[in-house]
Motif scaffolding. Structure first.
Motif, PDB file in Angstrom:
ATOM      1  N   LEU A  54      39.636  19.740   3.276  1.00  0.00           N
ATOM      2  CA  LEU A  54      38.840  19.508   4.451  1.00  0.00           C
ATOM      3  C   LEU A  54      39.545  20.122   5.733  1.00  0.00           C
ATOM      4  N   GLN A  55      38.842  20.649   6.401  1.00  0.00           N
ATOM      5  CA  GLN A  55      39.211  21.355   7.665  1.00  0.00           C
ATOM      6  C   GLN A  55      39.129  20.486   8.754  1.00  0.00           C
ATOM      7  N   THR A  56      40.440  19.799   9.208  1.00  0.00           N
ATOM      8  CA  THR A  56      40.224  19.088  10.378  1.00  0.00           C
ATOM      9  C   THR A  56      40.544  19.701  11.805  1.00  0.00           C
ATOM     10  N   ARG A  57      40.902  20.901  11.492  1.00  0.00           N
ATOM     11  CA  ARG A  57      41.323  21.618  12.931  1.00  0.00           C
ATOM     12  C   ARG A  57      40.708  23.017  12.704  1.00  0.00           C
ATOM     13  N   ALA A  58      39.418  23.093  12.593  1.00  0.00           N
ATOM     14  CA  ALA A  58      38.680  24.338  12.429  1.00  0.00           C
ATOM     15  C   ALA A  58      38.853  25.363  13.484  1.00  0.00           C
ATOM     16  N   ARG A  59      39.575  25.071  14.520  1.00  0.00           N
ATOM     17  CA  ARG A  59      39.928  25.977  15.716  1.00  0.00           C
ATOM     18  C   ARG A  59      40.595  27.152  15.330  1.00  0.00           C
ATOM     19  N   TYR A  60      41.868  26.751  14.237  1.00  0.00           N
ATOM     20  CA  TYR A  60      42.714  27.611  13.714  1.00  0.00           C
ATOM     21  C   TYR A  60      42.057  28.991  12.859  1.00  0.00           C
ATOM     22  N   LEU A  61      40.667  28.569  12.120  1.00  0.00           N
ATOM     23  CA  LEU A  61      40.229  29.580  11.775  1.00  0.00           C
ATOM     24  C   LEU A  61      39.743  30.920  12.446  1.00  0.00           C
ATOM     25  N   LEU A  62      39.716  30.449  13.834  1.00  0.00           N
ATOM     26  CA  LEU A  62      39.354  31.451  14.963  1.00  0.00           C
ATOM     27  C   LEU A  62      40.664  31.820  15.527  1.00  0.00           C
ATOM     28  N   ILE A  63      41.659  30.916  15.928  1.00  0.00           N
ATOM     29  CA  ILE A  63      42.644  31.301  16.769  1.00  0.00           C
ATOM     30  C   ILE A  63      43.899  32.524  16.029  1.00  0.00           C
ATOM     31  N   VAL A  64      44.056  31.987  14.704  1.00  0.00           N
ATOM     32  CA  VAL A  64      45.015  32.870  13.995  1.00  0.00           C
ATOM     33  C   VAL A  64      44.600  34.036  13.880  1.00  0.00           C
ATOM     34  N   PRO A  65      43.222  34.384  13.435  1.00  0.00           N
ATOM     35  CA  PRO A  65      42.641  35.895  13.344  1.00  0.00           C
ATOM     36  C   PRO A  65      42.777  36.613  14.794  1.00  0.00           C
ATOM     37  N   TRP A  66      42.380  35.753  15.845  1.00  0.00           N
ATOM     38  CA  TRP A  66      42.562  36.459  17.256  1.00  0.00           C
ATOM     39  C   TRP A  66      43.794  36.719  17.715  1.00  0.00           C
ATOM     40  N   CYS A  67      44.906  36.236  17.182  1.00  0.00           N
ATOM     41  CA  CYS A  67      46.182  36.570  17.418  1.00  0.00           C
ATOM     42  C   CYS A  67      46.412  37.800  16.769  1.00  0.00           C
ATOM     43  N   TYR A  68      46.036  37.980  15.676  1.00  0.00           N
ATOM     44  CA  TYR A  68      46.292  39.373  15.033  1.00  0.00           C
ATOM     45  C   TYR A  68      45.470  40.543  15.753  1.00  0.00           C
ATOM     46  N   GLN A  69      44.112  40.092  15.749  1.00  0.00           N
ATOM     47  CA  GLN A  69      43.237  41.108  16.407  1.00  0.00           C
ATOM     48  C   GLN A  69      43.980  41.529  17.834  1.00  0.00           C
TER      49      GLN A  69
END
Length: 114
Positions: A54-69
């Motif tokens: 269960l993903q309770t913090r879905a924002r991390y699915l976008l934030i971490v890849p953004w940090c790499y990009q």
């Protein structure tokens, strides 16, 4: 037309039995009578990691890849890229901790809290 269910009971025992039967339909429990759930979960985790949690913090699915990009966009490689990503993640954590909803923010427990 709405569906419905009714019954006639002739005794208190009949009424209790029917209430117990209806209660079975409201249970959210799932059963794995054949024992294939573990095999299914193993393949699911292997082929699609993280999707069975269960993903309770879905924002991390976008934030971490953004940090790499963002680090890659700057042309960084190797250790410099890793350092930039780490710095960006820490800035994001600090920003999230300044918000109202801080429960469960990744990076705030143990030695990683700064």
């Amino acid at each position: 037309m709405a569906s419905g269910l009714s019954w006639l009971d002739s005794s208190r025992d009949d009424q209790n039995r029917m209430r117990e039967l209806l209660k079975l339909f409201s249970d959210a429990e799932s059963r794995d009578e054949l024992g294939v759930g573990q095999v299914r979960d193993a393949f699911s985790d292997l082929l699609f990691p993280g999707t069975s949690v269960l993903q309770t913090r879905a924002r991390y699915l976008l934030i971490v890849p953004w940090c790499y990009q963002e680090a890659q966009r700057r042309g960084l490689r190797g250790e410099r890229l890793a350092a930039q990503v780490d710095g960006n993640e820490r800035k994001v954590i600090a920003a999230l901790l300044r918000g109202d909803d801080t429960e469960g923010v990744i990076g705030t427990t143990g030695s990683s809290r700064r």
